[in-house]
Design an enzyme around this catalytic site. Structure first.
Site, PDB file in Angstrom:
ATOM      1  N   LYS A 185       0.859  -1.183   0.000  1.00 10.66           N
ATOM      2  CA  LYS A 185       0.000   0.000   0.000  1.00 10.66           C
ATOM      3  C   LYS A 185       0.892   1.230   0.000  1.00 10.66           C
ATOM      4  CE  LYS A 185      -1.609   3.110   2.322  1.00 10.66           C
ATOM      5  NZ  LYS A 185      -1.737   4.307   1.494  1.00 10.66           N
ATOM      6  N   GLY A 237       7.189   5.047   7.659  1.00 11.39           N
ATOM      7  CA  GLY A 237       6.384   6.264   7.743  1.00 11.39           C
ATOM      8  C   GLY A 237       6.679   6.971   9.048  1.00 11.39           C
ATOM      9  N   SER A 238       5.731   7.786   9.468  1.00 13.73           N
ATOM     10  CA  SER A 238       5.966   8.593  10.664  1.00 13.73           C
ATOM     11  C   SER A 238       5.895   7.733  11.926  1.00 13.73           C
ATOM     12  CB  SER A 238       4.893   9.684  10.734  1.00 13.73           C
ATOM     13  OG  SER A 238       3.614   9.077  10.750  1.00 13.73           O
ATOM     14  N   THR A 239       6.548   8.211  12.965  1.00 14.22           N
ATOM     15  CA  THR A 239       6.520   7.495  14.247  1.00 14.22           C
ATOM     16  C   THR A 239       5.093   7.446  14.781  1.00 14.22           C
ATOM     17  OG1 THR A 239       8.818   8.004  14.712  1.00 14.22           O
ATOM     18  CG2 THR A 239       7.418   7.566  16.616  1.00 14.22           C
ATOM     19  N   GLU A 240       4.338   8.510  14.545  1.00 10.18           N
ATOM     20  CA  GLU A 240       2.956   8.561  15.035  1.00 10.18           C
ATOM     21  C   GLU A 240       2.118   7.414  14.427  1.00 10.18           C
ATOM     22  OE1 GLU A 240       1.198  12.230  13.919  1.00 10.18           O
ATOM     23  OE2 GLU A 240      -0.710  11.728  14.888  1.00 10.18           O
ATOM     24  N   GLU A 259      10.044   1.295  10.124  1.00  8.97           N
ATOM     25  CA  GLU A 259      11.085   2.291   9.812  1.00  8.97           C
ATOM     26  C   GLU A 259      10.425   3.646   9.975  1.00  8.97           C
ATOM     27  OE1 GLU A 259      14.199   1.842   9.093  1.00  8.97           O
ATOM     28  OE2 GLU A 259      14.321  -0.258   8.546  1.00  8.97           O
ATOM     29  N   CYS A 293      14.038  10.749   5.974  1.00  5.76           N
ATOM     30  CA  CYS A 293      13.922  10.399   7.385  1.00  5.76           C
ATOM     31  C   CYS A 293      15.252  10.532   8.120  1.00  5.76           C
ATOM     32  CB  CYS A 293      13.421   8.968   7.500  1.00  5.76           C
ATOM     33  SG  CYS A 293      14.361   7.843   6.460  1.00  5.76           S
ATOM     34  N   GLU A 394      10.183  16.169  14.308  1.00  5.69           N
ATOM     35  CA  GLU A 394      10.563  15.976  12.905  1.00  5.69           C
ATOM     36  C   GLU A 394       9.768  16.959  12.054  1.00  5.69           C
ATOM     37  OE1 GLU A 394       9.273  12.385  10.833  1.00  5.69           O
ATOM     38  OE2 GLU A 394      11.324  12.139  10.119  1.00  5.69           O
TER      39      GLU A 394
HETATM   40  P1  NAD Z   1       2.810   8.558   7.164  1.00  6.46           P
HETATM   41  O1  NAD Z   1       3.122   7.876   8.438  1.00  6.46           O
HETATM   42  O2  NAD Z   1       1.823   9.658   7.192  1.00  6.46           O
HETATM   43  O3  NAD Z   1       2.290   7.516   6.060  1.00  6.46           O
HETATM   44  C1  NAD Z   1       3.058   6.405   5.682  1.00  6.46           C
HETATM   45  C2  NAD Z   1       2.136   5.368   5.060  1.00  6.46           C
HETATM   46  O4  NAD Z   1       1.222   4.908   6.041  1.00  6.46           O
HETATM   47  C3  NAD Z   1       1.280   5.904   3.912  1.00  6.46           C
HETATM   48  O5  NAD Z   1       1.158   4.899   2.927  1.00  6.46           O
HETATM   49  C4  NAD Z   1      -0.048   6.158   4.574  1.00  6.46           C
HETATM   50  O6  NAD Z   1      -1.147   6.112   3.673  1.00  6.46           O
HETATM   51  C5  NAD Z   1      -0.104   5.012   5.555  1.00  6.46           C
HETATM   52  N1  NAD Z   1      -0.980   5.230   6.710  1.00  6.46           N
HETATM   53  C6  NAD Z   1      -1.376   6.402   7.249  1.00  6.46           C
HETATM   54  N2  NAD Z   1      -2.180   6.176   8.306  1.00  6.46           N
HETATM   55  C7  NAD Z   1      -2.276   4.833   8.441  1.00  6.46           C
HETATM   56  C8  NAD Z   1      -2.959   3.991   9.361  1.00  6.46           C
HETATM   57  N3  NAD Z   1      -3.681   4.473  10.362  1.00  6.46           N
HETATM   58  N4  NAD Z   1      -2.823   2.650   9.209  1.00  6.46           N
HETATM   59  C9  NAD Z   1      -2.067   2.126   8.212  1.00  6.46           C
HETATM   60  N5  NAD Z   1      -1.409   2.887   7.313  1.00  6.46           N
HETATM   61  C10 NAD Z   1      -1.519   4.225   7.431  1.00  6.46           C
HETATM   62  O7  NAD Z   1       4.221   9.041   6.587  1.00  6.46           O
HETATM   63  P2  NAD Z   1       4.496   9.913   5.300  1.00  6.46           P
HETATM   64  O8  NAD Z   1       4.012  11.297   5.609  1.00  6.46           O
HETATM   65  O9  NAD Z   1       4.013   9.223   4.092  1.00  6.46           O
HETATM   66  O10 NAD Z   1       6.103   9.886   5.231  1.00  6.46           O
HETATM   67  C11 NAD Z   1       6.905  10.683   6.022  1.00  6.46           C
HETATM   68  C12 NAD Z   1       7.357   9.955   7.270  1.00  6.46           C
HETATM   69  O11 NAD Z   1       8.015   8.741   6.900  1.00  6.46           O
HETATM   70  C13 NAD Z   1       8.383  10.736   8.052  1.00  6.46           C
HETATM   71  O12 NAD Z   1       8.086  10.629   9.415  1.00  6.46           O
HETATM   72  C14 NAD Z   1       9.691  10.034   7.751  1.00  6.46           C
HETATM   73  O13 NAD Z   1      10.674  10.172   8.730  1.00  6.46           O
HETATM   74  C15 NAD Z   1       9.230   8.622   7.607  1.00  6.46           C
HETATM   75  N6  NAD Z   1      10.201   7.851   6.815  1.00  6.46           N
HETATM   76  C16 NAD Z   1      10.988   6.932   7.451  1.00  6.46           C
HETATM   77  C17 NAD Z   1      11.945   6.213   6.730  1.00  6.46           C
HETATM   78  C18 NAD Z   1      12.839   5.198   7.394  1.00  6.46           C
HETATM   79  O14 NAD Z   1      13.413   4.370   6.685  1.00  6.46           O
HETATM   80  N7  NAD Z   1      12.977   5.205   8.700  1.00  6.46           N
HETATM   81  C19 NAD Z   1      12.080   6.429   5.361  1.00  6.46           C
HETATM   82  C20 NAD Z   1      11.250   7.374   4.754  1.00  6.46           C
HETATM   83  C21 NAD Z   1      10.308   8.064   5.491  1.00  6.46           C
END
Ligand code: NAD
Length: 510
Positions: A185, A237-240, A259, A293, A394
């Site tokens: 996804k 994605g985000s830590t949240e 990650e 990230c 962040e």
């Molecule tokens: P995000 O957490 O908003 O979304 C990431 C993914 O999760 C998207 O596909 C989104 O649609 C999905 N998502 C959102 N809510 C969800 C839920 N409740 N349940 C399941 N899936 C859900 O992150 P973003 O804004 O797309 O990306 C930026 C973040 O990603 C930053 O915090 C960045 O640090 C992090 N990031 C981490 C790495 C790493 O390797 N550590 C690499 C790239 C980005």
């Protein structure tokens, strides 16, 4: 880049075929540099997620995909790498117009890394210890023992928008290398290249091995995480959101790797070569407009060199050319969306209110020919303290916080004073000081006189709240397997077995 792809509709990719969403709904994908619609993409619902999981489940349970010999699997992985190289131009174009990553970076880094990742995994898979034999120990008695590593099953990959196709391959390549199947996804801002990748990969694997469902995270992502027939979740994605995924995955005790975000510290030591440290630190924070990230967003500088470093940072930053990411001359592209731009600008205002000094940038900008794009000047703040909001949260934008220190112990203490632990860096001419700092810094990767140098044969992932598990490298393969211990007794008579006397008092069996 000259290639032009017309605005087209991308269906879902399920069971080796393009399929419209059951609802018939679509959503639009925009170019963050121009605000133009670049594609329409199927909006999956629960029914589509069910279909994708069933396809992945059947491909895992009912085909020989998981049993393929490592040598044969390596050939498949090499073929996928080759397939990506053949479609590089289209992938680079789609990635650039949807993520805003500069064509210079996407073409000379991301796509090459993707090809190399599949080739690296092909090499690893041939050497992987799928089966280990244990020596026969005196206890619990003569036996032949194996440890087998088996694929986990159906893996769900949930990916972010910042480097979408590269990050998707960090999950797809090890998952396929170990014989799993998957449903991906991608983020709704950037689903195009993941869909294209699935199409490329599907040429080399049985139908259902790779599937892509596109749609809102809270709906499509959560449905994958909750589903009892999904065996593993790999999330970036985000830590949240990572926290909520971990909580949701608990419902089915799902194998989960995460990650997540970062607030990476970058320390310039007094003996550093500033001709390298200054451009390197700017590269560390402003690549992809700070939307990486592991960006080095907190720069620790020694009191003695503070003014000289800041002067150099500012004058070099002013040479960075914002522009359309499709233009090879562009140094910094847009941020992903209007909402992201507003969030970054709000952080900039918070920093001013908190007493930080704005020494460079700080504003949104209008780029000629990209008037509806979301551009922000590369921004530098000095007089930042480690407890300010801009040093703790962040931002995911082009904002550098310069923090002074008087001695290295103080710098390391501040560097580690964060909930994150993804990356860290140190600039010095002294190798002993470099390794000493590297040992003390709490981060999954430490760069010495460098930044952003991820390798396909080295693990990447976070300490603390930056995540759980590692991607890339040999270690990433372990995360897509589970262990099975197989014990064969070598004692043919029941009464001679070690356990016999544990239950039976009559040891006089004939
Ligand atoms: P995000 O957490 O908003 O979304 C990431 C993914 O999760 C998207 O596909 C989104 O649609 C999905 N998502 C959102 N809510 C969800 C839920 N409740 N349940 C399941 N899936 C859900 O992150 P973003 O804004 O797309 O990306 C930026 C973040 O990603 C930053 O915090 C960045 O640090 C992090 N990031 C981490 C790495 C790493 O390797 N550590 C690499 C790239 C980005």
């Amino acid at each position: 880049m000259t290639v032009q792809v017309e605005v087209q509709t991308f269906p879902l990719f399920i069971n080796g075929e393009w399929q419209q969403a059951k609802s018939g709904e679509t959503f639009e994908v925009f170019n963050p540099a121009t605000g133009n619609v670049v594609a329409r993409v199927a909006r999956a619902g629960e029914e589509d997620v069910e279909l994708a999981i069933k396809a992945a489940r059947d491909a895992f349970d009912k085909t020989d995909w998981k049993n393929m010999k490592p040598k044969e699997r390596a050939k498949v992985l090499n073929a996928i790498g080759h397939g990506i190289a053949e479609h590089a131009e289209e992938l680079v174009y789609l990635e650039t117009i949807s993520s805003g990553g500069t064509v210079r970076r996407v073409s000379s880094n991301d796509v090459l890394q993707m090809v190399d990742l599949f080739n690296t995994m092909a090499k690893f898979v041939k050497e992987y210890p799928f089966s280990e034999t244990l020596p026969s120990p005196p206890f619990p008695g003569p036996a032949h023992n194996f440890i087998w590593r088996e694929p986990i099953g159906v893996c769900a990959a949930i990916t972010p928008w910042n480097m979408p196709m590269l990050i998707a391959t960090w999950k797809i390549a090890p998952a396929l290398a170990m014989g799993n199947t998957g449903v991906i996804k991608p983020a709704s801002f950037t689903p195009l290249t993941t869909l294209k990748l699935a199409e490329i990969i599907s040429k080399f694997v049985p139908p259902g091995v790779i599937n892509v469902v596109t749609g809102p995270g809270a709906e499509v992502g959560e449905a994958l995480v909750r589903h009892p027939k999904v065996d593993k979740v790999a999330f970036t994605g985000s830590t949240e959101v990572g926290r909520s995924i971990m909580a949701l995955a608990a419902g089915t005790i799902k194998n989960t790797t995460l990650e997540l975000g970062g607030k990476s510290p970058n320390i310039i030591l007094e003996d550093a070569d500033l001709d390298i440290a200054v451009p390197g630190s700017l590269f560390g924070v402003f690549l992809h407009s700070g939307q990486l990230c592991e960006s080095g967003t907190r720069l620790f500088v020694p009191d003695k060199l503070h003014d000289e470093i800041v002067d150099r940072l500012v004058s070099l930053t002013k040479t960075l050319k914002p522009g359309n990411p499709l233009d090879l001359a562009t140094d910094v592209g847009p941020v992903i969306s209007k909402k992201q731009k507003e969030s970054i600008l709000a952080y900039i205002e918070d920093a001013k209110r908190d007493g930080a000094t704005l020494v460079c940038g700080g504003n949104e900008i209008t780029v000629e020919g990209c008037e509806n794009g979301h551009f922000i000047e590369p921004t530098i703040f000095t007089n930042v303290t480690n407890d300010m909001k801009i040093a703790r949260e962040e931002i995911f934008g082009p904002v550098l916080s310069v923090i002074r220190y008087s001695n290295i112990d103080e710098a390391i203490e501040m560097a580690n004073d964060t909930i994150y632990g993804l990356a860290a860096g140190v600039w010095t001419r002294d190798v002993n000081k470099a390794y000493d700092a590297a040992r003390k810094l709490q981060a999954g990767v430490v760069w010495i006189n460098d930044w952003h140098m991820l390798r396909n044969d080295a693990p990447f992932g976070g300490y603390k709240q930056s995540g759980i598990g590692r991607e890339m490298g040999r270690h990433s393969l372990d995360a897509y397997t589970q262990l099975k211990h197989v014990h064969t007794s070598m004692v043919p008579e029941a009464h001679r077995k070690t356990w016999y006397q544990l239950l039976f008092s009559n040891t006089n069996q004939s």
